[in-house]
Structure formats: C-alpha cells, structure tokens
Write an enzyme that holds these catalytic residues in place. Structure first.
Site, PDB file in Angstrom:
ATOM      1  N   SER A  11      29.925  47.268  38.505  1.00 33.75           N
ATOM      2  CA  SER A  11      29.315  47.122  37.174  1.00 33.75           C
ATOM      3  C   SER A  11      28.208  46.083  37.185  1.00 33.75           C
ATOM      4  O   SER A  11      28.123  45.252  38.090  1.00 33.75           O
ATOM      5  CB  SER A  11      30.407  46.683  36.184  1.00 33.75           C
ATOM      6  OG  SER A  11      29.988  45.719  35.271  1.00 33.75           O
ATOM      7  N   ASN A  43      34.246  43.132  42.349  1.00 29.62           N
ATOM      8  CA  ASN A  43      34.659  41.721  42.357  1.00 29.62           C
ATOM      9  C   ASN A  43      35.728  41.474  43.417  1.00 29.62           C
ATOM     10  O   ASN A  43      35.679  40.478  44.160  1.00 29.62           O
ATOM     11  CB  ASN A  43      35.244  41.317  40.992  1.00 29.62           C
ATOM     12  CG  ASN A  43      34.195  41.252  39.888  1.00 29.62           C
ATOM     13  OD1 ASN A  43      32.995  41.239  40.160  1.00 29.62           O
ATOM     14  ND2 ASN A  43      34.644  41.230  38.644  1.00 29.62           N
ATOM     15  N   GLU A 211      50.537  35.363  35.320  1.00 24.96           N
ATOM     16  CA  GLU A 211      50.710  34.779  33.985  1.00 24.96           C
ATOM     17  C   GLU A 211      49.699  33.654  33.730  1.00 24.96           C
ATOM     18  O   GLU A 211      50.019  32.629  33.124  1.00 24.96           O
ATOM     19  CB  GLU A 211      52.162  34.285  33.831  1.00 24.96           C
ATOM     20  CG  GLU A 211      53.170  35.430  33.975  1.00 24.96           C
ATOM     21  CD  GLU A 211      54.626  35.006  33.818  1.00 24.96           C
ATOM     22  OE1 GLU A 211      54.899  33.790  33.690  1.00 24.96           O
ATOM     23  OE2 GLU A 211      55.487  35.902  33.833  1.00 24.96           O
ATOM     24  N   GLY A 212      48.497  33.830  34.262  1.00 27.54           N
ATOM     25  CA  GLY A 212      47.415  32.865  34.015  1.00 27.54           C
ATOM     26  C   GLY A 212      47.799  31.477  34.452  1.00 27.54           C
ATOM     27  O   GLY A 212      48.286  31.263  35.569  1.00 27.54           O
ATOM     28  N   GLY A 215      51.147  30.638  36.275  1.00 30.02           N
ATOM     29  CA  GLY A 215      51.452  31.019  37.648  1.00 30.02           C
ATOM     30  C   GLY A 215      51.757  32.501  37.820  1.00 30.02           C
ATOM     31  O   GLY A 215      51.433  33.326  36.953  1.00 30.02           O
ATOM     32  N   THR A 238      36.393  34.783  33.680  1.00 33.35           N
ATOM     33  CA  THR A 238      36.109  36.169  34.066  1.00 33.35           C
ATOM     34  C   THR A 238      36.210  36.296  35.588  1.00 33.35           C
ATOM     35  O   THR A 238      35.597  35.526  36.320  1.00 33.35           O
ATOM     36  CB  THR A 238      34.682  36.573  33.618  1.00 33.35           C
ATOM     37  OG1 THR A 238      34.490  36.176  32.266  1.00 33.35           O
ATOM     38  CG2 THR A 238      34.471  38.074  33.756  1.00 33.35           C
ATOM     39  N   ASP A 242      40.582  39.112  39.616  1.00 36.59           N
ATOM     40  CA  ASP A 242      40.001  39.819  40.770  1.00 36.59           C
ATOM     41  C   ASP A 242      40.023  38.922  42.006  1.00 36.59           C
ATOM     42  O   ASP A 242      40.295  39.382  43.120  1.00 36.59           O
ATOM     43  CB  ASP A 242      38.559  40.244  40.457  1.00 36.59           C
ATOM     44  CG  ASP A 242      38.513  41.201  39.282  1.00 36.59           C
ATOM     45  OD1 ASP A 242      39.481  41.971  39.118  1.00 36.59           O
ATOM     46  OD2 ASP A 242      37.530  41.171  38.527  1.00 36.59           O
ATOM     47  N   SER A 272      37.667  29.848  41.479  1.00 39.42           N
ATOM     48  CA  SER A 272      36.691  30.816  40.931  1.00 39.42           C
ATOM     49  C   SER A 272      36.352  30.532  39.472  1.00 39.42           C
ATOM     50  O   SER A 272      35.252  30.846  39.018  1.00 39.42           O
ATOM     51  CB  SER A 272      37.203  32.248  41.092  1.00 39.42           C
ATOM     52  OG  SER A 272      38.154  32.552  40.097  1.00 39.42           O
ATOM     53  N   GLY A 277      30.377  33.311  35.658  1.00 37.03           N
ATOM     54  CA  GLY A 277      30.221  34.671  36.206  1.00 37.03           C
ATOM     55  C   GLY A 277      31.446  35.102  36.982  1.00 37.03           C
ATOM     56  O   GLY A 277      32.140  34.284  37.587  1.00 37.03           O
TER      57      GLY A 277
HETATM   58  O1  RIB Z   1      37.794  41.447  35.857  1.00 35.86           O
HETATM   59  C1  RIB Z   1      36.536  41.055  35.402  1.00 35.86           C
HETATM   60  C2  RIB Z   1      35.634  42.228  35.348  1.00 35.86           C
HETATM   61  O2  RIB Z   1      36.114  43.117  34.380  1.00 35.86           O
HETATM   62  C3  RIB Z   1      34.220  41.913  34.936  1.00 35.86           C
HETATM   63  O3  RIB Z   1      33.402  41.561  36.017  1.00 35.86           O
HETATM   64  C4  RIB Z   1      33.791  43.163  34.237  1.00 35.86           C
HETATM   65  O4  RIB Z   1      32.940  43.931  35.007  1.00 35.86           O
HETATM   66  C5  RIB Z   1      35.070  43.906  33.908  1.00 35.86           C
HETATM   67  O5  RIB Z   1      35.143  45.079  34.561  1.00 35.86           O
END
Ligand code: RIB
Length: 292
Positions: A11, A43, A211-212, A215, A238, A242, A272, A277
């Site tokens: 994306s 990602n 669970e963020g 943990g 964000t 990933d 991260s 970003g």
């Molecule tokens: O997990 C984060 C991602 O979710 C973002 O980068 C966005 O593209 C969405 O798909």
C-alpha cells in the site's frame, strides 16, 4: 540466512496528523500530511528483511505512480520483488490513516491487492516451496488465505497467519496454521464468545494474542505465559504489529524457542513505534540485538 515468503498486501499510506478526529459531518483543520509505504504484507516483509532474513514478497501493485514507489521501496529494503506484479487497470492499495489523540485509525482500500488470488499465488509455488516460513495477513482475498492453508498442509510448510484486519477465519485455516497472531479484537472476531483461556489451551505454542503494551499471551503446554512488552515513548504505533510478526517469523525460522522469539519480536516492535510511519522505525538487526 533464513528465507521468509510474505504473501500479502502492499500500500501507499496517506497519513494525516491532527489534534482530534473529526465527527460525522464535521470538517477540521489537520496539521500535516505524508505519503509513506505501507500495507501489512509489505511492512512485514520489510521488518523481516531489516532483521537479516532473505525475504520474497508475493503481491500486486497498481499500474500507477504509487505502485512504482512501493516496488522501489521493497527493493531498497532488500526484498525480492520477482513475484510482485503491477495490475495496469487498478490503483495501488492505499491506507487512509488519521493520527490523532495518541492513536491511529485506518481505512484500507485494497485496489490491486484484490488480484492476489489463488491463481496468482500458484505461479509463485516454487518460491513458496523454498520458504522456511510463509507469512500471510488479511488485506488480500479470503480464498487466497484458504489456498495457503491447503498448500502448507499438503507440503508440510510452516506458516503464520496474522489475522489482520479482523474477519472470520475458517476452522480449516486455523488448524492448518503453524502460528496465529491476532490482537484482542481479532481474537474476538475469530473465536466469538469462547473463553480466552480455553481457546489458548486448545492451541498451545501456536496462538499468540498480542495485547499491545500488556505484552503477548500464549499457552506453553503447561500454563499461560505473558511475555511483557518493552516500555518506550511512542511516536506512531502504526506498523507495530507488522514489526512484531516479521521479527517473530525471523526468530522462529532461525530456530529460537517461542518465548525467546516473542521477546525478540516485542523488542523490535517497541523500537518501531519510536519513529513516524509504519516502516519508519522498523529496526535493523544490530539495533535489536544490542538491546536484548
Ligand atoms: O499495519 C499497519 C498497516 O495497516 C499500514 O501500513 C496500512 O497500510 C494498513 O494496511
């Protein structure tokens, strides 16, 4: 070097920062706007590549300028794009992200990611066969996830399903997966009213609930374990999930025990979120190893 194959989405993330979220029918002034590469599949591929794995992406981009940038970014991060094709008549996937009040909200428009069909993935069979672990998420068609479930069962391949964004997942897919990594919301969509402890016990060393800041929870065959997350000052969360998934896959492919792999992945994810970003703060191997 371990080989990880990611079958998933790509994306361009269109990110707006604002001091609050607008309500329905409301217009507000934002603070800034950025375009950065994203998509859960891409990602995770970038996260794994930065941590030292050989990574092959199987995915699609649109026949537009975003598509070219997405491919360029994957290459720059050392990800093989042999199996990433442009779909001329479609737009690239886009994620419309609002960063406000300390958290993100995301609308993902699949665009060309809808062309990551079973027939498309089948063309990459030899790449899949060569993987130490295959990673899949849910920004591609559900039939493709089912296809991977069958493929991996048939060929005894390890695979990880990160069931994000949330949707129902078939019993067959759950059984076939080597690892499942839902967050709490995705867990609820997958398992409904079932008791968390019972579901965890049913899938020992396989179901990891992220669970963020609390943990990662899993059942180790004897008892429930929670591997704590690392405390940092977040700039942008964000892509944290990933990074966790990419790092966990690398560690598992390298033969680390599950507990150790989660610790490694938690640390990578915490690093991260200290930069802007989805991919901006994803660490290189040395950064993680130096802090373990
Ligand atoms: O997990 C984060 C991602 O979710 C973002 O980068 C966005 O593209 C969405 O798909």
């Amino acid at each position: 070097m371990v080989h990880i194959v990611v079958v998933g989405s790509t994306s361009m993330d269109l990110v707006v920062t604002a001091n609050k979220r607008p309500g329905a029918g409301e217009t507000i002034l934002g603070e800034s706007f950025y375009t950065v590469p994203g998509g859960k599949g891409a990602n995770q591929a970038v996260a794994a590549a930065r941590l030292g794995a050989e990574v092959s992406m199987v995915g699609c981009v649109g026949g537009d300028a975003f598509g070219e940038k997405i491919v360029h970014n994957l290459k720059e991060n050392g990800v093989s794009v042999t199996n990433v094709e442009p779909v001329p008549h479609l737009s690239s996937g886009t994620a419309h992200i609002t960063l406000a009040e300390g958290d993100n909200s995301i609308i993902f428009v699949k665009g060309a990611n809808d062309e990551v069909t079973p027939a498309y993935v089948e063309k990459a069979s030899s790449t899949l066969m060569d993987a130490d672990i295959i990673m899949v998420q849910q920004e591609i068609p559900a039939e493709t996830v089912e296809y991977i479930a069958d493929f991996c069962k048939k060929h005894h391949k390890k695979w990880l399903l990160n069931p994000a964004p949330a949707r129902e997942v078939s019993e067959k897919t759950i059984e076939s997966a080597t690892f499942l990594t839902p967050n709490e919301h995705e867990f609820a969509v997958m398992f409904g009213e079932e008791l968390r402890s019972e579901v965890l016990a049913r899938y020992p060393n396989k179901l990891l609930i992220t669970e963020g800041e609390n943990g990662v929870r899993y059942f180790n065959g004897i008892r429930e374990e929670v591997v704590p997350s690392y405390v940092v000052e977040p700039v942008d969360t964000t892509g944290a999930g990933d990074t966790f998934n990419g790092a966990f896959a690398v560690a598992i492919a390298e033969g680390k025990a599950i507990n150790e792999a989660i610790r490694f992945a938690n640390l990578a994810a915490s690093i991260s979120i200290t930069k802007f970003g989805a991919q901006g703060g994803m660490p290189m191997r040395e950064e993680v190893v130096g802090k373990l």
